[in-house]
Motif scaffolding. Structure first.
Motif, PDB file in Angstrom:
ATOM      1  N   SER A  68       0.840  -1.196   0.000  1.00  0.00           N
ATOM      2  CA  SER A  68       0.000   0.000   0.000  1.00  0.00           C
ATOM      3  C   SER A  68       0.874   1.245   0.000  1.00  0.00           C
ATOM      4  CB  SER A  68      -0.910   0.006   1.234  1.00  0.00           C
ATOM      5  OG  SER A  68      -0.143   0.273   2.400  1.00  0.00           O
ATOM      6  N   THR A  69       0.243   2.398   0.125  1.00  0.00           N
ATOM      7  CA  THR A  69       0.982   3.656   0.238  1.00  0.00           C
ATOM      8  C   THR A  69       0.697   4.348   1.573  1.00  0.00           C
ATOM      9  OG1 THR A  69      -0.792   4.820  -0.933  1.00  0.00           O
ATOM     10  CG2 THR A  69       1.073   4.030  -2.254  1.00  0.00           C
ATOM     11  N   SER A  70      -0.020   3.667   2.465  1.00  0.00           N
ATOM     12  CA  SER A  70      -0.269   4.226   3.798  1.00  0.00           C
ATOM     13  C   SER A  70       0.966   4.025   4.663  1.00  0.00           C
ATOM     14  CB  SER A  70      -1.470   3.537   4.448  1.00  0.00           C
ATOM     15  OG  SER A  70      -2.635   3.716   3.674  1.00  0.00           O
ATOM     16  N   GLY A  71       1.179   4.944   5.608  1.00  0.00           N
ATOM     17  CA  GLY A  71       2.364   4.790   6.432  1.00  0.00           C
ATOM     18  C   GLY A  71       2.400   5.711   7.630  1.00  0.00           C
ATOM     19  N   PHE A  72       3.534   5.692   8.319  1.00  0.00           N
ATOM     20  CA  PHE A  72       3.761   6.532   9.492  1.00  0.00           C
ATOM     21  C   PHE A  72       4.011   7.978   9.053  1.00  0.00           C
ATOM     22  CE2 PHE A  72       5.563   2.345  10.802  1.00  0.00           C
ATOM     23  CZ  PHE A  72       4.687   2.070  11.843  1.00  0.00           C
ATOM     24  N   LEU A  73       3.342   8.914   9.702  1.00  0.00           N
ATOM     25  CA  LEU A  73       3.594  10.323   9.439  1.00  0.00           C
ATOM     26  C   LEU A  73       4.898  10.741  10.104  1.00  0.00           C
ATOM     27  CD1 LEU A  73       2.820  13.181   8.473  1.00  0.00           C
ATOM     28  CD2 LEU A  73       1.601  13.455  10.667  1.00  0.00           C
ATOM     29  N   ILE A  74       5.791  11.295   9.307  1.00  0.00           N
ATOM     30  CA  ILE A  74       7.045  11.835   9.829  1.00  0.00           C
ATOM     31  C   ILE A  74       7.049  13.334   9.568  1.00  0.00           C
ATOM     32  CG2 ILE A  74       9.549  11.859   9.540  1.00  0.00           C
ATOM     33  CD1 ILE A  74       9.419   8.884   8.976  1.00  0.00           C
ATOM     34  N   ASP A  75       7.115  14.097  10.651  1.00  0.00           N
ATOM     35  CA  ASP A  75       7.135  15.552  10.528  1.00  0.00           C
ATOM     36  C   ASP A  75       8.050  16.126  11.597  1.00  0.00           C
ATOM     37  OD1 ASP A  75       5.661  15.341  12.877  1.00  0.00           O
ATOM     38  OD2 ASP A  75       3.748  15.873  11.936  1.00  0.00           O
ATOM     39  N   ASN A  76       7.875  17.401  11.935  1.00  0.00           N
ATOM     40  CA  ASN A  76       8.821  18.042  12.852  1.00  0.00           C
ATOM     41  C   ASN A  76       8.729  17.520  14.283  1.00  0.00           C
ATOM     42  OD1 ASN A  76       6.270  19.257  13.145  1.00  0.00           O
ATOM     43  ND2 ASN A  76       7.168  21.116  13.994  1.00  0.00           N
ATOM     44  N   THR A  77       7.719  16.711  14.589  1.00  0.00           N
ATOM     45  CA  THR A  77       7.637  16.113  15.929  1.00  0.00           C
ATOM     46  C   THR A  77       7.652  14.587  15.900  1.00  0.00           C
ATOM     47  OG1 THR A  77       5.212  16.233  15.892  1.00  0.00           O
ATOM     48  CG2 THR A  77       6.397  18.081  16.901  1.00  0.00           C
ATOM     49  N   ASN A  78       7.102  13.973  14.854  1.00  0.00           N
ATOM     50  CA  ASN A  78       6.953  12.519  14.801  1.00  0.00           C
ATOM     51  C   ASN A  78       8.108  11.849  14.063  1.00  0.00           C
ATOM     52  OD1 ASN A  78       4.144  11.991  15.964  1.00  0.00           O
ATOM     53  ND2 ASN A  78       3.731  13.595  14.451  1.00  0.00           N
ATOM     54  N   SER A  79       8.729  10.875  14.728  1.00  0.00           N
ATOM     55  CA  SER A  79       9.840  10.113  14.155  1.00  0.00           C
ATOM     56  C   SER A  79       9.584   8.630  14.399  1.00  0.00           C
ATOM     57  CB  SER A  79      11.167  10.512  14.806  1.00  0.00           C
ATOM     58  OG  SER A  79      11.340  11.914  14.810  1.00  0.00           O
ATOM     59  N   TYR A  80      10.178   7.785  13.533  1.00  0.00           N
ATOM     60  CA  TYR A  80       9.991   6.339  13.665  1.00  0.00           C
ATOM     61  C   TYR A  80      11.306   5.609  13.423  1.00  0.00           C
ATOM     62  CZ  TYR A  80       4.982   6.968  14.030  1.00  0.00           C
ATOM     63  OH  TYR A  80       3.738   7.334  14.473  1.00  0.00           O
ATOM     64  N   ALA A  81      11.381   4.394  13.981  1.00  0.00           N
ATOM     65  CA  ALA A  81      12.609   3.611  13.864  1.00  0.00           C
ATOM     66  C   ALA A  81      12.294   2.122  13.835  1.00  0.00           C
ATOM     67  CB  ALA A  81      13.543   3.919  15.035  1.00  0.00           C
ATOM     68  N   ASN A  82      13.070   1.380  13.050  1.00  0.00           N
ATOM     69  CA  ASN A  82      13.004  -0.083  13.011  1.00  0.00           C
ATOM     70  C   ASN A  82      14.204  -0.650  13.759  1.00  0.00           C
ATOM     71  OD1 ASN A  82      10.816   0.143  11.268  1.00  0.00           O
ATOM     72  ND2 ASN A  82      12.036  -0.216   9.425  1.00  0.00           N
ATOM     73  N   ARG A  83      13.964  -1.659  14.585  1.00  0.00           N
ATOM     74  CA  ARG A  83      15.054  -2.331  15.293  1.00  0.00           C
ATOM     75  C   ARG A  83      15.491  -3.565  14.505  1.00  0.00           C
ATOM     76  NH1 ARG A  83      15.172  -5.575  20.972  1.00  0.00           N
ATOM     77  NH2 ARG A  83      17.093  -4.712  21.863  1.00  0.00           N
ATOM     78  N   PHE A  84      16.800  -3.778  14.414  1.00  0.00           N
ATOM     79  CA  PHE A  84      17.311  -4.965  13.739  1.00  0.00           C
ATOM     80  C   PHE A  84      18.571  -5.442  14.445  1.00  0.00           C
ATOM     81  CE2 PHE A  84      19.458  -1.402  11.744  1.00  0.00           C
ATOM     82  CZ  PHE A  84      20.742  -1.854  11.483  1.00  0.00           C
ATOM     83  N   SER A  85      18.949  -6.677  14.176  1.00  0.00           N
ATOM     84  CA  SER A  85      20.137  -7.252  14.800  1.00  0.00           C
ATOM     85  C   SER A  85      21.042  -7.838  13.735  1.00  0.00           C
ATOM     86  CB  SER A  85      19.748  -8.339  15.809  1.00  0.00           C
ATOM     87  OG  SER A  85      19.090  -9.412  15.156  1.00  0.00           O
ATOM     88  N   VAL A  86      22.307  -8.052  14.093  1.00  0.00           N
ATOM     89  CA  VAL A  86      23.257  -8.699  13.187  1.00  0.00           C
ATOM     90  C   VAL A  86      23.885  -9.884  13.911  1.00  0.00           C
ATOM     91  CG1 VAL A  86      23.746  -6.598  11.879  1.00  0.00           C
ATOM     92  CG2 VAL A  86      25.126  -7.130  13.863  1.00  0.00           C
ATOM     93  N   ASN A  87      24.088 -10.978  13.177  1.00  0.00           N
ATOM     94  CA  ASN A  87      24.660 -12.182  13.795  1.00  0.00           C
ATOM     95  C   ASN A  87      26.100 -12.441  13.372  1.00  0.00           C
ATOM     96  OD1 ASN A  87      24.186 -12.934  11.182  1.00  0.00           O
ATOM     97  ND2 ASN A  87      22.663 -14.509  11.652  1.00  0.00           N
TER      98      ASN A  87
END
Length: 219
Positions: A31-50
């Motif tokens: 889809s094209t829906s998603g998290f709003l990122i603006d001057n207050t809202n931020s998002y992050a994905n957590r990942f690991s490496v082996n």
């Protein structure tokens, strides 16, 4: 349509991902829906490496209604007790303007020449924030809601975590291999040649000494 998008992503990835590994990927969004990122809202994905990696590239899917105000700040950060922490290095942050010339909301940053190291056994965060007060963009949702994410409503000062849909994208890296010295390679240049023979003769004649590792290699 999804097959066309997937084919495009595969072909684009082949340009830079030969001999590289996918460290983290949410797949191609539907889809094209998603998290709003603006001057207050931020998002992050957590990942690991082996295993140990050098960061090679990252892609992400974003859309915006305003092409003039689509500037984002991207960073790879250390994990601080389950939330985004300090930058991995001084080279692990980028200012980026959404690329509207790419189809399917696909954006790519290559980091091959920056030597950003990701250490085995650690968690990291792929963070996207607005780069200015006017930017309003959407980081398109992943198809699956099973990712560890973090969100901030105060420009990254504090973070709240959840298991939910992630921002769609991928992280690529090149694995770091530590090549062991071969038999007879006394100077550890990964080849056995006349230089090693001269060193061995010098040792036999008592003109030089070897450390424990060299004694094992020379045996």
């Amino acid at each position: 349509m999804n097959k066309l998008i997937s084919l495009f992503i595969v072909l684009t990835s082949l340009v830079f991902s030969q001999d590289r590994s996918i460290i983290f990927s949410t797949g191609t969004p539907d889809s094209t829906s998603g998290f709003l990122i603006d001057n207050t809202n931020s998002y992050a994905n957590r990942f690991s490496v082996n295993v140990d990696f050098v960061l090679e590239a990252m892609n992400f899917f974003m859309t915006s209604e305003n092409q003039e105000n689509s500037n984002i700040h991207i960073s790879i950060r250390e994990d601080l007790n389950g939330i985004p922490g300090e930058l991995v290095s001084e080279f692990s942050e980028w200012n980026y303007t959404i690329d509207f010339d790419h189809p399917f909301n696909y954006n790519l940053i290559q980091t091959t020449n920056l030597c950003v190291y990701l250490d085995s056994g650690n968690y990291y965060w792929f963070v996207i924030e607005a780069a200015d007060n006017l930017t309003e963009v959407s980081w398109i949702y992943s198809n699956s809601p099973l990712y560890q994410i973090a969100s901030s409503q105060d420009s990254g000062i504090s973070w709240q975590t959840d298991v939910s849909y992630a921002g769609a994208g991928s992280i690529f890296g090149e694995q770091i291999y530590v090549q062991e010295s071969s038999e007879g390679d006394l100077n550890s240049d990964f080849t056995t040649n006349v230089v090693d023979i001269v060193s061995l003769v010098s040792y036999v004649l008592g003109e030089s000494s070897f450390d424990q590792e060299q004694l094992i290699i020379a045996d």
